[in-house]
Motif scaffolding. Structure first.
Motif, PDB file in Angstrom:
ATOM      1  N   TRP A 133       0.810  -1.201   0.000  1.00  0.00           N
ATOM      2  CA  TRP A 133       0.000   0.000   0.000  1.00  0.00           C
ATOM      3  C   TRP A 133       0.854   1.266   0.000  1.00  0.00           C
ATOM      4  O   TRP A 133       0.354   2.361   0.064  1.00  0.00           O
ATOM      5  N   THR A 134       2.160   1.135  -0.102  1.00  0.00           N
ATOM      6  CA  THR A 134       3.031   2.309  -0.172  1.00  0.00           C
ATOM      7  C   THR A 134       3.747   2.336  -1.515  1.00  0.00           C
ATOM      8  O   THR A 134       3.664   1.400  -2.295  1.00  0.00           O
ATOM      9  N   LYS A 135       4.482   3.401  -1.773  1.00  0.00           N
ATOM     10  CA  LYS A 135       5.250   3.527  -3.004  1.00  0.00           C
ATOM     11  C   LYS A 135       6.641   2.917  -2.856  1.00  0.00           C
ATOM     12  O   LYS A 135       7.462   3.019  -3.746  1.00  0.00           O
ATOM     13  N   HIS A 136       6.937   2.289  -1.742  1.00  0.00           N
ATOM     14  CA  HIS A 136       8.278   1.774  -1.498  1.00  0.00           C
ATOM     15  C   HIS A 136       8.368   0.297  -1.846  1.00  0.00           C
ATOM     16  O   HIS A 136       8.439  -0.560  -0.977  1.00  0.00           O
ATOM     17  N   THR A 137       8.372   0.009  -3.143  1.00  0.00           N
ATOM     18  CA  THR A 137       8.529  -1.366  -3.611  1.00  0.00           C
ATOM     19  C   THR A 137       9.435  -1.349  -4.835  1.00  0.00           C
ATOM     20  O   THR A 137       9.827  -0.291  -5.322  1.00  0.00           O
ATOM     21  N   ASN A 138       9.724  -2.498  -5.343  1.00  0.00           N
ATOM     22  CA  ASN A 138      10.558  -2.635  -6.534  1.00  0.00           C
ATOM     23  C   ASN A 138       9.735  -2.922  -7.782  1.00  0.00           C
ATOM     24  O   ASN A 138      10.247  -3.500  -8.735  1.00  0.00           O
ATOM     25  N   TYR A 139       8.487  -2.519  -7.804  1.00  0.00           N
ATOM     26  CA  TYR A 139       7.617  -2.869  -8.921  1.00  0.00           C
ATOM     27  C   TYR A 139       7.108  -1.625  -9.642  1.00  0.00           C
ATOM     28  O   TYR A 139       7.239  -0.499  -9.178  1.00  0.00           O
ATOM     29  N   GLU A 140       6.505  -1.848 -10.783  1.00  0.00           N
ATOM     30  CA  GLU A 140       6.166  -0.784 -11.727  1.00  0.00           C
ATOM     31  C   GLU A 140       5.297   0.328 -11.154  1.00  0.00           C
ATOM     32  O   GLU A 140       5.630   1.499 -11.294  1.00  0.00           O
ATOM     33  N   GLN A 141       4.198  -0.015 -10.549  1.00  0.00           N
ATOM     34  CA  GLN A 141       3.282   1.029 -10.093  1.00  0.00           C
ATOM     35  C   GLN A 141       3.918   1.940  -9.057  1.00  0.00           C
ATOM     36  O   GLN A 141       3.626   3.129  -9.014  1.00  0.00           O
ATOM     37  N   ALA A 142       4.787   1.414  -8.238  1.00  0.00           N
ATOM     38  CA  ALA A 142       5.432   2.234  -7.214  1.00  0.00           C
ATOM     39  C   ALA A 142       6.555   3.086  -7.793  1.00  0.00           C
ATOM     40  O   ALA A 142       6.876   4.135  -7.256  1.00  0.00           O
ATOM     41  N   ASN A 143       7.153   2.647  -8.862  1.00  0.00           N
ATOM     42  CA  ASN A 143       8.307   3.349  -9.401  1.00  0.00           C
ATOM     43  C   ASN A 143       7.994   4.230 -10.598  1.00  0.00           C
ATOM     44  O   ASN A 143       8.883   4.856 -11.161  1.00  0.00           O
ATOM     45  N   THR A 144       6.751   4.280 -10.985  1.00  0.00           N
ATOM     46  CA  THR A 144       6.337   5.160 -12.065  1.00  0.00           C
ATOM     47  C   THR A 144       5.733   6.421 -11.464  1.00  0.00           C
ATOM     48  O   THR A 144       4.785   6.343 -10.697  1.00  0.00           O
ATOM     49  N   ILE A 145       6.316   7.550 -11.799  1.00  0.00           N
ATOM     50  CA  ILE A 145       5.786   8.825 -11.328  1.00  0.00           C
ATOM     51  C   ILE A 145       5.632   9.756 -12.528  1.00  0.00           C
ATOM     52  O   ILE A 145       6.436   9.715 -13.456  1.00  0.00           O
ATOM     53  N   PRO A 146       4.601  10.561 -12.521  1.00  0.00           N
ATOM     54  CA  PRO A 146       4.462  11.522 -13.624  1.00  0.00           C
ATOM     55  C   PRO A 146       5.511  12.618 -13.485  1.00  0.00           C
ATOM     56  O   PRO A 146       5.797  13.084 -12.379  1.00  0.00           O
ATOM     57  N   MET A 147       6.101  12.995 -14.580  1.00  0.00           N
ATOM     58  CA  MET A 147       7.070  14.066 -14.569  1.00  0.00           C
ATOM     59  C   MET A 147       6.686  15.034 -15.687  1.00  0.00           C
ATOM     60  O   MET A 147       6.606  14.638 -16.848  1.00  0.00           O
ATOM     61  N   ILE A 148       6.416  16.258 -15.324  1.00  0.00           N
ATOM     62  CA  ILE A 148       6.019  17.272 -16.297  1.00  0.00           C
ATOM     63  C   ILE A 148       7.053  18.388 -16.250  1.00  0.00           C
ATOM     64  O   ILE A 148       7.330  18.940 -15.182  1.00  0.00           O
ATOM     65  N   MET A 149       7.630  18.685 -17.398  1.00  0.00           N
ATOM     66  CA  MET A 149       8.610  19.762 -17.474  1.00  0.00           C
ATOM     67  C   MET A 149       8.181  20.739 -18.558  1.00  0.00           C
ATOM     68  O   MET A 149       7.813  20.332 -19.652  1.00  0.00           O
ATOM     69  N   VAL A 150       8.249  21.997 -18.214  1.00  0.00           N
ATOM     70  CA  VAL A 150       7.965  23.064 -19.172  1.00  0.00           C
ATOM     71  C   VAL A 150       9.267  23.836 -19.333  1.00  0.00           C
ATOM     72  O   VAL A 150       9.817  24.340 -18.358  1.00  0.00           O
ATOM     73  N   ALA A 151       9.750  23.877 -20.556  1.00  0.00           N
ATOM     74  CA  ALA A 151      11.000  24.577 -20.832  1.00  0.00           C
ATOM     75  C   ALA A 151      10.790  25.433 -22.082  1.00  0.00           C
ATOM     76  O   ALA A 151      11.081  25.000 -23.196  1.00  0.00           O
ATOM     77  N   PRO A 152      10.243  26.642 -21.908  1.00  0.00           N
ATOM     78  CA  PRO A 152       9.969  27.497 -23.068  1.00  0.00           C
ATOM     79  C   PRO A 152      11.206  27.690 -23.939  1.00  0.00           C
ATOM     80  O   PRO A 152      12.301  27.931 -23.447  1.00  0.00           O
ATOM     81  N   GLY A 153      11.012  27.541 -25.222  1.00  0.00           N
ATOM     82  CA  GLY A 153      12.108  27.685 -26.163  1.00  0.00           C
ATOM     83  C   GLY A 153      12.966  26.450 -26.297  1.00  0.00           C
ATOM     84  O   GLY A 153      13.860  26.400 -27.131  1.00  0.00           O
ATOM     85  N   VAL A 154      12.723  25.452 -25.471  1.00  0.00           N
ATOM     86  CA  VAL A 154      13.502  24.208 -25.523  1.00  0.00           C
ATOM     87  C   VAL A 154      12.593  23.047 -25.892  1.00  0.00           C
ATOM     88  O   VAL A 154      12.846  22.323 -26.852  1.00  0.00           O
ATOM     89  N   ALA A 155      11.544  22.860 -25.120  1.00  0.00           N
ATOM     90  CA  ALA A 155      10.618  21.747 -25.354  1.00  0.00           C
ATOM     91  C   ALA A 155       9.486  22.191 -26.281  1.00  0.00           C
ATOM     92  O   ALA A 155       9.045  23.334 -26.223  1.00  0.00           O
ATOM     93  N   LYS A 156       9.033  21.257 -27.099  1.00  0.00           N
ATOM     94  CA  LYS A 156       7.892  21.531 -27.963  1.00  0.00           C
ATOM     95  C   LYS A 156       6.618  21.320 -27.146  1.00  0.00           C
ATOM     96  O   LYS A 156       6.482  20.307 -26.459  1.00  0.00           O
ATOM     97  N   PRO A 157       5.685  22.249 -27.206  1.00  0.00           N
ATOM     98  CA  PRO A 157       4.438  22.096 -26.445  1.00  0.00           C
ATOM     99  C   PRO A 157       3.688  20.821 -26.845  1.00  0.00           C
ATOM    100  O   PRO A 157       3.755  20.370 -27.985  1.00  0.00           O
ATOM    101  N   ASN A 158       2.985  20.262 -25.886  1.00  0.00           N
ATOM    102  CA  ASN A 158       2.128  19.086 -26.087  1.00  0.00           C
ATOM    103  C   ASN A 158       2.875  17.852 -26.585  1.00  0.00           C
ATOM    104  O   ASN A 158       2.327  17.049 -27.318  1.00  0.00           O
ATOM    105  N   THR A 159       4.128  17.678 -26.178  1.00  0.00           N
ATOM    106  CA  THR A 159       4.864  16.473 -26.536  1.00  0.00           C
ATOM    107  C   THR A 159       5.012  15.601 -25.303  1.00  0.00           C
ATOM    108  O   THR A 159       4.937  16.072 -24.169  1.00  0.00           O
ATOM    109  N   ALA A 160       5.215  14.335 -25.535  1.00  0.00           N
ATOM    110  CA  ALA A 160       5.417  13.367 -24.459  1.00  0.00           C
ATOM    111  C   ALA A 160       6.485  12.380 -24.892  1.00  0.00           C
ATOM    112  O   ALA A 160       6.770  12.233 -26.081  1.00  0.00           O
TER     113      ALA A 160
END
Length: 165
Positions: free
Chosen positions: A7-34
């Motif tokens: 029930w915690t994020k402290h495991t060695n498996y996929e659901q616990a080790n996947t976190i959303p990461m959102i970065m906005v870098a104007p002039g570097v990253a293209k908008p709406n890309t993943a």
């Protein structure tokens, strides 16, 4: 319960080790890309430092992580072929790597590290929920992933029964 009964994020498996990461870098990253590029949280600092035009800090301990700026510039760019993580469970230290397709977990008895290690291998193409450990059936892939895992240092902290040292 959550992933693999935890029930915690402290495991060695996929659901616990996947976190959303959102970065906005104007002039570097293209908008709406993943991207599906594997990343580790230690990649955040070098990425932000590069975006801010900062050099590497002059400190005794090296900075871990890899800048994700190339991925921000071009979403299909690749900066690493695996991610590494480690968490203990039931007196064992689990060290793991995740590639685009597989996860290998190596279990070491923290009180008796000389004992034979245990392994789990999951194939996300055929088993995205990690329900079938295919380690015994796919030794070639397991050996390739063990070689990658061996490039990461083993934990230096020694553990004893009854608690951490």
């Amino acid at each position: 319960m959550g992933d693999h009964g935890y029930w915690t994020k402290h495991t060695n498996y996929e659901q616990a080790n996947t976190i959303p990461m959102i970065m906005v870098a104007p002039g570097v990253a293209k908008p709406n890309t993943a991207t599906d590029q594997l990343a580790e949280t230690v990649d955040i600092y070098p990425t932000l430092a590069e975006l801010a035009g900062l050099g590497k800090p002059d400190v005794p301990q090296p900075i871990d992580g890899t800048s994700m700026v190339p991925v921000l510039q071009q979403a299909d760019q690749r900066i690493r072929d695996h991610a590494y993580h480690a968490f203990p469970k039931g007196g064992h230290l689990g060290r793991a790597i995740r590639t685009d397709r597989y996860r290998l977990v190596e279990w070491t008895n923290m009180n008796k590290p000389e004992e034979e290690k245990g392994y789990e291998l999951y194939d996300y193409l055929n088993d995205p929920l990690e329900t079938k450990n295919i380690y015994d059936k796919n030794k070639k892939v397991a050996e390739e992933l063990k070689a990658i895992l061996a490039t990461h240092p083993e934990a230096k902290r020694q553990y004893r029964k009854g608690g951490n040292q």
